[in-house]
Design a protein around this motif. Structure first.
Motif, PDB file in Angstrom:
ATOM      1  N   GLY A 107       5.150  -3.121 -10.995  1.00 45.74           N
ATOM      2  CA  GLY A 107       4.209  -2.649  -9.981  1.00 45.74           C
ATOM      3  C   GLY A 107       2.793  -2.589 -10.511  1.00 45.74           C
ATOM      4  O   GLY A 107       1.831  -2.957  -9.819  1.00 45.74           O
ATOM      5  N   LEU A 108       2.646  -2.137 -11.775  1.00 45.64           N
ATOM      6  CA  LEU A 108       1.321  -2.065 -12.390  1.00 45.64           C
ATOM      7  C   LEU A 108       0.735  -3.452 -12.569  1.00 45.64           C
ATOM      8  O   LEU A 108      -0.457  -3.688 -12.307  1.00 45.64           O
ATOM      9  CB  LEU A 108       1.422  -1.350 -13.739  1.00 45.64           C
ATOM     10  CG  LEU A 108       0.104  -1.139 -14.493  1.00 45.64           C
ATOM     11  CD1 LEU A 108      -0.878  -0.330 -13.656  1.00 45.64           C
ATOM     12  CD2 LEU A 108       0.361  -0.435 -15.822  1.00 45.64           C
ATOM     13  N   LEU A 109       1.560  -4.407 -13.004  1.00 45.73           N
ATOM     14  CA  LEU A 109       1.090  -5.785 -13.166  1.00 45.73           C
ATOM     15  C   LEU A 109       0.652  -6.371 -11.829  1.00 45.73           C
ATOM     16  O   LEU A 109      -0.359  -7.077 -11.749  1.00 45.73           O
ATOM     17  CB  LEU A 109       2.195  -6.651 -13.781  1.00 45.73           C
ATOM     18  CG  LEU A 109       2.490  -6.415 -15.264  1.00 45.73           C
ATOM     19  CD1 LEU A 109       3.700  -7.230 -15.701  1.00 45.73           C
ATOM     20  CD2 LEU A 109       1.279  -6.780 -16.123  1.00 45.73           C
ATOM     21  N   ALA A 110       1.405  -6.071 -10.771  1.00 47.53           N
ATOM     22  CA  ALA A 110       1.039  -6.570  -9.443  1.00 47.53           C
ATOM     23  C   ALA A 110      -0.302  -6.006  -8.991  1.00 47.53           C
ATOM     24  O   ALA A 110      -1.134  -6.722  -8.414  1.00 47.53           O
ATOM     25  CB  ALA A 110       2.136  -6.215  -8.436  1.00 47.53           C
ATOM     26  N   LEU A 111      -0.536  -4.715  -9.256  1.00 47.24           N
ATOM     27  CA  LEU A 111      -1.803  -4.098  -8.879  1.00 47.24           C
ATOM     28  C   LEU A 111      -2.967  -4.723  -9.636  1.00 47.24           C
ATOM     29  O   LEU A 111      -4.049  -4.945  -9.074  1.00 47.24           O
ATOM     30  CB  LEU A 111      -1.749  -2.594  -9.150  1.00 47.24           C
ATOM     31  CG  LEU A 111      -0.892  -1.774  -8.179  1.00 47.24           C
ATOM     32  CD1 LEU A 111      -0.814  -0.321  -8.653  1.00 47.24           C
ATOM     33  CD2 LEU A 111      -1.443  -1.835  -6.765  1.00 47.24           C
ATOM     34  N   ILE A 112      -2.752  -5.021 -10.918  1.00 44.54           N
ATOM     35  CA  ILE A 112      -3.807  -5.649 -11.721  1.00 44.54           C
ATOM     36  C   ILE A 112      -4.136  -7.028 -11.173  1.00 44.54           C
ATOM     37  O   ILE A 112      -5.310  -7.409 -11.050  1.00 44.54           O
ATOM     38  CB  ILE A 112      -3.372  -5.740 -13.191  1.00 44.54           C
ATOM     39  CG1 ILE A 112      -3.286  -4.331 -13.809  1.00 44.54           C
ATOM     40  CG2 ILE A 112      -4.339  -6.600 -14.001  1.00 44.54           C
ATOM     41  CD1 ILE A 112      -2.715  -4.302 -15.198  1.00 44.54           C
ATOM     42  N   GLN A 113      -3.091  -7.811 -10.810  1.00 43.85           N
ATOM     43  CA  GLN A 113      -3.329  -9.138 -10.262  1.00 43.85           C
ATOM     44  C   GLN A 113      -4.072  -9.072  -8.931  1.00 43.85           C
ATOM     45  O   GLN A 113      -4.978  -9.875  -8.671  1.00 43.85           O
ATOM     46  CB  GLN A 113      -1.992  -9.860 -10.080  1.00 43.85           C
ATOM     47  CG  GLN A 113      -1.348 -10.264 -11.404  1.00 43.85           C
ATOM     48  CD  GLN A 113       0.004 -10.914 -11.212  1.00 43.85           C
ATOM     49  OE1 GLN A 113       0.638 -10.736 -10.178  1.00 43.85           O
ATOM     50  NE2 GLN A 113       0.447 -11.661 -12.193  1.00 43.85           N
ATOM     51  N   LEU A 114      -3.707  -8.113  -8.090  1.00 42.23           N
ATOM     52  CA  LEU A 114      -4.405  -7.950  -6.816  1.00 42.23           C
ATOM     53  C   LEU A 114      -5.876  -7.597  -7.031  1.00 42.23           C
ATOM     54  O   LEU A 114      -6.755  -8.071  -6.322  1.00 42.23           O
ATOM     55  CB  LEU A 114      -3.721  -6.868  -5.980  1.00 42.23           C
ATOM     56  CG  LEU A 114      -2.379  -7.252  -5.340  1.00 42.23           C
ATOM     57  CD1 LEU A 114      -1.743  -6.037  -4.684  1.00 42.23           C
ATOM     58  CD2 LEU A 114      -2.567  -8.364  -4.319  1.00 42.23           C
ATOM     59  N   ALA A 115      -6.126  -6.751  -8.044  1.00 41.57           N
ATOM     60  CA  ALA A 115      -7.510  -6.367  -8.343  1.00 41.57           C
ATOM     61  C   ALA A 115      -8.318  -7.578  -8.803  1.00 41.57           C
ATOM     62  O   ALA A 115      -9.481  -7.755  -8.408  1.00 41.57           O
ATOM     63  CB  ALA A 115      -7.528  -5.275  -9.410  1.00 41.57           C
ATOM     64  N   LEU A 116      -7.702  -8.450  -9.628  1.00 39.25           N
ATOM     65  CA  LEU A 116      -8.405  -9.638 -10.112  1.00 39.25           C
ATOM     66  C   LEU A 116      -8.728 -10.593  -8.963  1.00 39.25           C
ATOM     67  O   LEU A 116      -9.750 -11.278  -8.980  1.00 39.25           O
ATOM     68  CB  LEU A 116      -7.548 -10.354 -11.166  1.00 39.25           C
ATOM     69  CG  LEU A 116      -7.356  -9.597 -12.488  1.00 39.25           C
ATOM     70  CD1 LEU A 116      -6.411 -10.355 -13.408  1.00 39.25           C
ATOM     71  CD2 LEU A 116      -8.697  -9.383 -13.188  1.00 39.25           C
ATOM     72  N   ILE A 117      -7.844 -10.635  -7.965  1.00 41.14           N
ATOM     73  CA  ILE A 117      -8.102 -11.485  -6.798  1.00 41.14           C
ATOM     74  C   ILE A 117      -9.178 -10.863  -5.911  1.00 41.14           C
ATOM     75  O   ILE A 117     -10.035 -11.559  -5.359  1.00 41.14           O
ATOM     76  CB  ILE A 117      -6.799 -11.684  -5.992  1.00 41.14           C
ATOM     77  CG1 ILE A 117      -5.784 -12.492  -6.825  1.00 41.14           C
ATOM     78  CG2 ILE A 117      -7.080 -12.389  -4.671  1.00 41.14           C
ATOM     79  CD1 ILE A 117      -4.414 -12.560  -6.201  1.00 41.14           C
ATOM     80  N   ALA A 118      -9.131  -9.536  -5.765  1.00 43.54           N
ATOM     81  CA  ALA A 118     -10.035  -8.854  -4.840  1.00 43.54           C
ATOM     82  C   ALA A 118     -11.469  -8.791  -5.353  1.00 43.54           C
ATOM     83  O   ALA A 118     -12.410  -8.820  -4.559  1.00 43.54           O
ATOM     84  CB  ALA A 118      -9.525  -7.444  -4.552  1.00 43.54           C
TER      85      ALA A 118
END
Length: 204
Positions: free
Chosen positions: A36-47
């Motif tokens: 879940g933490l990795l997914a949040l980091i990836q979303l932040a990099l996209i956003a």
């Protein structure tokens, strides 16, 4: 006195080692938390790039910039237009140009006159020295008395098949509408043909 081996005293009672609670097992949810933490980091990099684009688009000043031909044939490569800004080649005689070197980050002060394309009027190494309206870029080369500056605006993407409508146009009829933030960041907004919007590249 009796010596108790393998025992521990808890409160007033004696508890044998066999009766002590077993160590807690790692939570089965830990792997899910990591994913879940990795997914949040990836979303932040996209956003983050989208947030940056939105900031420039909504807070920036819109200006029109001239294009020059990439080669004698056309502007089109596939389904995107090669962006070759006229201000990508600037005379070193412009105020502030004498101190500029390859690799420098510069701010090109622009002047607008009505609906005409903005023109460069000075060069500065700090935003404060560049005037009210300035676009930031990096000096890629200094050849003779000309500075080649990259503003990070290299292409304007078009829906598949729409490029043919602009492929044969005289480049003098085409302007690029650009939004420029206060700090000099920029992004392409629209292609204009004969002063009218041809295609939007806005993020939102």
């Amino acid at each position: 006195d009796v010596t108790l081996r393998g025992c521990k005293r808890r409160g007033g009672a004696v508890m044998t080692m066999d009766a002590m609670p077993a160590p807690a097992k790692p939570s089965l949810r830990m792997p899910y938390l990591r994913w879940g933490l990795l997914a949040l980091i990836q979303l932040a990099l996209i956003a983050l790039p989208l947030v940056d684009r939105l900031d420039v688009q909504t807070s920036g000043t819109v200006v029109h910039l001239k294009l020059v031909p990439v080669d004698p044939r056309d502007l089109l490569r596939g389904d995107y237009v090669i962006i070759n800004l006229e201000i990508g080649r600037i005379s070193r005689d412009l105020p502030g140009g004498e101190d500029v070197r390859t690799g420098d980050t510069v701010y090109v002060g622009l002047k607008r006159t009505g609906d005409q394309a903005a023109e460069p009027v000075l060069l500065a190494k700090t935003r404060e020295e560049a005037g009210d309206l300035a676009i930031s870029g990096t000096v890629r080369s200094v050849v003779s008395n000309r500075l080649r500056i990259d503003y990070g605006i290299n292409a304007f993407f078009l829906p598949e098949g729409e490029g043919k409508a602009i492929e044969k146009l005289d480049v003098n009829r085409v302007l690029l509408e650009v939004s420029i933030a206060r700090d000099g960041r920029s992004l392409p907004v629209r292609l204009l043909v004969d002063g009218k919007a041809f295609r939007s590249d806005a993020a939102f």
